[in-house]
Design an enzyme around this catalytic site. Structure first.
Site, short mmCIF file in Angstrom:
data_model
loop_
_atom_site.label_atom_id
_atom_site.label_comp_id
_atom_site.label_asym_id
_atom_site.label_seq_id
_atom_site.Cartn_x
_atom_site.Cartn_y
_atom_site.Cartn_z
N CYS A 172 0.70 -1.25 0.18
CA CYS A 172 -0.23 0.11 0.10
C CYS A 172 0.79 1.36 0.10
O CYS A 172 0.23 2.47 -0.08
CB CYS A 172 -0.96 0.03 1.02
SG CYS A 172 -1.90 -1.65 1.48
N HIS A 186 -2.68 9.01 4.62
CA HIS A 186 -2.78 7.63 4.28
C HIS A 186 -3.99 7.44 4.39
O HIS A 186 -5.07 6.70 3.71
CB HIS A 186 -1.78 6.73 4.85
CG HIS A 186 -1.96 5.20 4.31
ND1 HIS A 186 -1.72 4.88 3.26
CD2 HIS A 186 -2.20 3.94 5.13
CE1 HIS A 186 -1.79 3.70 3.19
NE2 HIS A 186 -2.18 3.10 4.13
N GLU A 238 -1.61 7.56 12.56
CA GLU A 238 -1.15 8.58 11.62
C GLU A 238 -1.44 10.07 12.17
O GLU A 238 -0.37 10.88 12.16
CB GLU A 238 -1.99 8.65 10.32
CG GLU A 238 -1.36 9.51 9.22
CD GLU A 238 -2.11 9.42 7.73
OE1 GLU A 238 -2.90 8.46 7.60
OE2 GLU A 238 -1.32 10.03 6.99
N LYS A 266 -9.05 8.66 0.05
CA LYS A 266 -9.48 7.27 0.12
C LYS A 266 -11.01 7.29 0.55
O LYS A 266 -11.92 6.42 0.56
CB LYS A 266 -8.86 6.29 1.08
CG LYS A 266 -7.36 6.21 0.71
CD LYS A 266 -6.47 5.11 1.60
CE LYS A 266 -5.00 4.89 0.83
NZ LYS A 266 -4.14 6.02 1.06
N HIS A 275 -9.42 2.37 -1.09
CA HIS A 275 -8.11 2.24 -1.16
C HIS A 275 -7.72 1.37 -1.96
O HIS A 275 -8.04 0.27 -2.41
CB HIS A 275 -7.73 1.14 0.28
CG HIS A 275 -6.39 1.13 0.68
ND1 HIS A 275 -5.37 1.66 -0.25
CD2 HIS A 275 -5.67 0.61 1.73
CE1 HIS A 275 -4.19 1.23 0.39
NE2 HIS A 275 -4.32 0.88 1.39
N PHE A 319 1.36 -3.14 4.74
CA PHE A 319 1.93 -4.10 5.28
C PHE A 319 3.23 -4.59 5.11
O PHE A 319 3.89 -4.35 4.37
CB PHE A 319 1.10 -5.10 4.53
CG PHE A 319 -0.34 -5.71 5.05
CD1 PHE A 319 -1.01 -6.81 4.33
CD2 PHE A 319 -1.14 -4.70 5.48
CE1 PHE A 319 -2.30 -7.09 4.81
CE2 PHE A 319 -2.31 -4.97 5.94
CZ PHE A 319 -3.21 -6.25 5.57
#
Lengths: 409, 89, 422
Positions: A166, A299, A310, A331, A336, A395
């Protein structure tokens, strides 16, 4: 002393449009690209919403390659690349067109072409081995995405794939920046692509990460992320070259910060330490102070943990400025888009700088005291943006922040 | 199925997922505090327990499971409920 | 115009190969012409007739990973983590920087891989098909992303600096080394563990076979032998190798033994994606010339070659012709090796294996021959290509890699005593 690296072209395929201006105005209007999933049957799942790209017709873009010879992520990547190259005027036929040997491609992705795995398994489970083809060797490996872009455009420069999930779009931009600064190429197409797939959807559903209805980043009652798909490509070159060929410059890619949590595969460091280091690295490598940041493209996945961490990272690095600077997450509108996400968000930063406007965080209803940022709730805002920061976390603990700056000659 | 058999099966699942020997998993040993299991491991254990007994439960039912006893209780209760429904039907 | 550059040195290696689990047994095996290839044992071939494969022997990566549950790591993750364990020991890096209190080490990781693990993502999906999506395994999903192995290795060893995964087909491992060297030179890190990892599995072997990439079974003469006149495809392999790369400043400050320098790299692409052999050869030529320029070297400076040739008909030829085009007549007289003759096609792991062959040759004064090469293809430029080892003084070697779908990469490797020109 290396030259500034600037963005001179943008191309995109998204659930809110595959035309850059159409996407941008949709984002500013707070439109939603989320709908009921159609590409596979979700009746066995507890969630059913996704950000699929509807009506994408690769044959409208590809001139040399047969769209049927590649997977969907590759198709979207090639389409976005073609748009970006046209936008940058790289093939004007004039004396300043760059040499194809000096034009490279670097793309990011999370899964490559997972539908090829699905097809393989459908046949394997049905024990139809004689129908099992070579696609896991020829179409599935993720590097073919960057390869297909170069094949369609006949480009011979460095060709790389950075599949850092991501955060991959930002990693691709970082790689492109360094490649250009090291003089290995004169132009780099950099971006990301990921296709919607049952594998990805199943995985996030299995983790309990998918929101049932909407993506609500930073909202107190946020329920999670919504998987999407798409592709975006940016054209990067030196400012010197851009000016020489009279190209329009969107923004400078001023620097980046990369870090690794080294903590857990799917859960970020509990204090956002890795994310903070990426932010610090981006500021340091650009020579920019936190107070100079005019906009942060978060993000902002809409999961309970990401948005909280965040926020912590931003506060840690920006201090008081964290609650003053507009921070929004597209997003909320696109879902996403995985490897494409930070590439699309880079595009958003460039346009924010160009137009002095920032997109909203849509679907916002109730503030979360743990996310007490100015998240530009629900309505876009006119804000002069000279410096924008884009965050991406993945991830495996891969964190990346990229800083964009208005290019003033 | 007897409660002991259920307990043995669940203990096996936990060992399989975590590589922690069965002897170290006491009836009330806390998964989070004593075995130090993270959220992903707990989720994997929940999935495997559900699969072993074919419960098809939503994830929320596993949220507060923090010990072998908790897990056994959940499975025993769930199986008993199904048995009752089956008899009635 | 290039960014400021610091020299990049190699201070150790971690190896999991079909010829052994350290650089010494790997090199000895290559020198002796031993084969790491045998009938597959590690997975069910489901009736597919496979030629020999380069599988890891014995206890595999698990033997190097102790103290914690391995269950969350898939095989590729274990390969990467084990290689990292070995290189952190071999280089003395862990002994120098590690402590009982420190949870992290001041090093990052750049991992090259073609697939990450195609097996894990396939098994995750198969479970959804056979048992239902609610019974898929969370651990498997976490490992289904291509950067999972790099993430797992970083978590296992606390490598909290830059962490990147590089894909690029069979060139991925060499591309990872090149990228890591660049990151060090421009000051993004002072130490990076770099190389590649790849596991052998049914999914990839089936697909290679279907794509006509593998040596035919039953194997004929020259099967899987680089540059052989009767070659007809590669033999698939697996493994992992990671090199410790540091700036020369950092290496000297901790008194590390320097095995060699990575002085330059270059990469290029064939837009026909391997369909046009001439364009593939041109991509190799460009990559080599860019690497030499990057290193401040001339073609005449090269004294040894470590190629990616694998027994593939078109790719071996294109690589050889590309090398000849770049180095000129000089190429014909160069000692040349091709480790895949002994190890098989290790995909992401190959680049570091190839680089190690040269590094070890520099200290041993001998470059391994190419196992089984009793009859080289006559049209190829290498007069010295054969199974015999080449004695000599190797100071400036060239590692090359060409994938069957158009990626070309080259790396210049120089001996420990050489001062690289910046």
């Amino acid at each position: 002393m290396s030259s500034c690296i600037v963005v001179t072209g943008l191309g995109v395929v998204s659930s809110l449009g595959s035309d850059v201006e159409q996407l941008w105005s949709s984002l500013l209007e707070g439109r939603s690209g989320i709908s009921e999933v159609e590409s596979f049957d979700t009746s066995a799942y507890r969630v059913h919403r996704g950000g699929e790209v509807r009506d994408f017709q690769p044959e409208r873009y590809l001139r040399h390659l047969d769209p049927g010879s590649m997977g969907r992520a590759s198709q979207m990547a090639v389409a976005a690349a073609l748009s970006a190259v046209a936008d940058a005027g790289l093939r004007s036929g004039g004396p300043h067109d760059p040499d194809p040997e000096r034009v490279g491609v670097v793309m990011g992705t999370t899964s490559g072409e997972p539908r090829e795995v699905e097809r393989f398994n459908d046949l394997l489970v049905a024990e139809e081995l004689d129908r099992l083809g070579p696609e896991l060797a020829t179409r599935y490996p993720n590097h073919v995405i960057a390869g297909q872009v170069a094949a369609e455009l006949d480009l011979c420069g460095p060709n790389a794939m950075i599949p850092t999930a991501c955060a991959a779009g930002n990693y691709a931009l970082a790689y492109a920046l360094d490649t250009l600064r090291c003089g290995r190429a004169d132009v780099m197409l950099a971006g990301g692509a990921d296709a919607f797939s049952r594998i990805t959807y199943t995985g996030f559903a299995r983790l309990g990460a998918i929101a049932p209805e909407r993506c609500q980043p930073f909202d107190r009652n946020r329920q999670g992320m919504i998987p999407g798909e798409g592709a975006a490509v940016l054209v990067l070159e030196t400012e010197e070259q851009a000016r020489r060929r009279g190209a329009r410059i969107y923004a400078e890619v001023a620097g980046y910060g990369l870090s690794c949590d080294a903590h857990h595969m799917t859960a970020a460091h509990p204090e956002g330490a890795g994310a903070a280091r990426a932010l610090e690295g981006a500021l340091a490598s650009s020579g920019v102070a936190a107070e100079q940041i005019d906009y942060v493209s978060a993000h902002g996945t809409g999961t309970p943990t990401n948005d909280k961490l965040e926020t912590m990272a931003l506060k840690r690095v920006f201090g008081d400025h964290a609650t003053r600077v507009p921070v929004s997450s597209v997003k909320s509108m696109l879902g996403h888009t995985m490897g494409a996400a930070s590439a699309i968000e880079a595009l958003v930063c460039c346009l924010a700088i160009r137009d002095g406007a920032v997109p909203p965080t849509a679907n916002f209803e109730e503030p979360d005291p743990e996310c007490d940022l100015d998240i530009v709730p629900n309505e876009a805002r006119e804000v002069p943006v000279s410096v924008a920061m884009s965050n991406a976390y993945a991830f495996g603990g891969n964190n990346a922040s990229v800083l964009f700056r208005e290019c003033v000659s | 199925m007897q409660s002991d058999e259920i307990k043995g099966k669940i203990r096996e699942v936990i060992t399989q997922v975590t590589e922690i020997p069965g002897e170290e998993i006491g009836d009330t040993t806390s998964f989070t505090q004593e075995l130090d299991l993270d959220s992903l491991a707990l989720l994997e254990i929940g999935v495997d327990i559900d699969y072993a007994f074919q419960l098809n439960l939503p994830d929320e039912r596993f949220k507060d499971i923090d010990s072998l006893n908790d897990a056994v209780h959940l499975v025993v209760t769930e199986l008993a409920t199904r048995e009752r429904s089956a008899r009635v039907a | 115009m290039s960014a400021r550059r610091d020299q990049v040195v190699v201070t150790g290696a971690g190896v999991l190969s079909p010829l052994g689990y350290a650089r010494a047994p790997l090199f000895e095996g290559l020198l002796e012409g031993r084969s790491g290839l045998r009938p597959v044992e590690g997975f069910d071939t489901r009736g597919l007739a496979l030629p020999r494969v380069g599988e890891l022997n014995g206890d595999g990566p698990e033997q190097f990973l102790e103290g914690r549950s391995l269950r969350p790591l898939d095989r590729t993750g274990r390969l990467a983590a084990a290689a990292a364990e070995l290189v952190l020991a071999d280089s003395g890096f862990r002994a120098y920087y590690g402590s009982d209190e420190a949870e992290s080490l001041p090093a990052g990781l750049v991992l090259g891989t073609m697939y990450g693990s195609v097996r894990t993502i396939s098994e995750f999906d198969r479970r959804a098909l056979t048992a239902g999506p609610q019974y898929t395994k969370p651990f498997d999903f976490a490992n289904s992303v291509i950067n999972a192995a790099a993430g797992q290795a970083a978590i296992w060893h606390g490598l909290a600096e830059i962490n990147a995964t590089v894909a690029g087909g069979t060139t991925a491992g060499l591309a990872a080394l090149a990228h890591a060297a660049d990151l060090l030179r421009i000051g993004r890190a002072s130490a990076l563990v770099a190389g590649g990892a790849e596991e052998l599995c049914f999914e990839s072997c089936w697909s290679f076979s279907r794509a006509g990439l593998l040596a035919r079974e039953p194997e004929g003469p020259g099967a899987g032998t680089p540059f052989h006149a009767h070659r007809n495809g590669f033999l698939p392999g697996e493994g992992a190798a990671l090199l410790m790369l540091e700036t020369v400043t950092a290496a000297r400050s901790r008194g590390a033994e320097i095995l060699g320098h990575l002085t330059g790299s270059g990469s290029s692409f064939d837009p026909s994606r391997g369909q046009d052999g001439e364009r593939s050869a041109t991509a190799v030529r460009r990559a080599i010339l860019a690497a030499l320029k990057d290193a401040g070297r001339e073609p005449a400076d090269v004294d040894g070659l470590s190629t990616s040739a694998s027994g593939s008909v078109a790719v071996d030829r294109a690589e050889a012709l590309g090398i000849a085009a770049a180095l000129g007549r000089h190429a014909a007289e160069l000692p040349v090796t091709a480790v895949k003759g002994s190890l098989g096609e290790g995909l992401g792991a190959s680049g570091a294996f190839q680089t190690l062959a040269l590094l070890e040759a520099m200290s041993a004064g001998v470059l391994p021959g190419i196992r089984g090469l009793d009859e080289p293809e006559p049209e190829l430029p290498f007069r010295l290509a054969g199974s015999s080892a080449h004695e000599g003084r190797f100071r400036c070697g060239l590692v090359t890699s060409l994938s069957w779908d158009g990626h070309a990469c080259a790396l210049v490797v120089e001996g420990p005593g050489e001062e690289a020109r910046s």
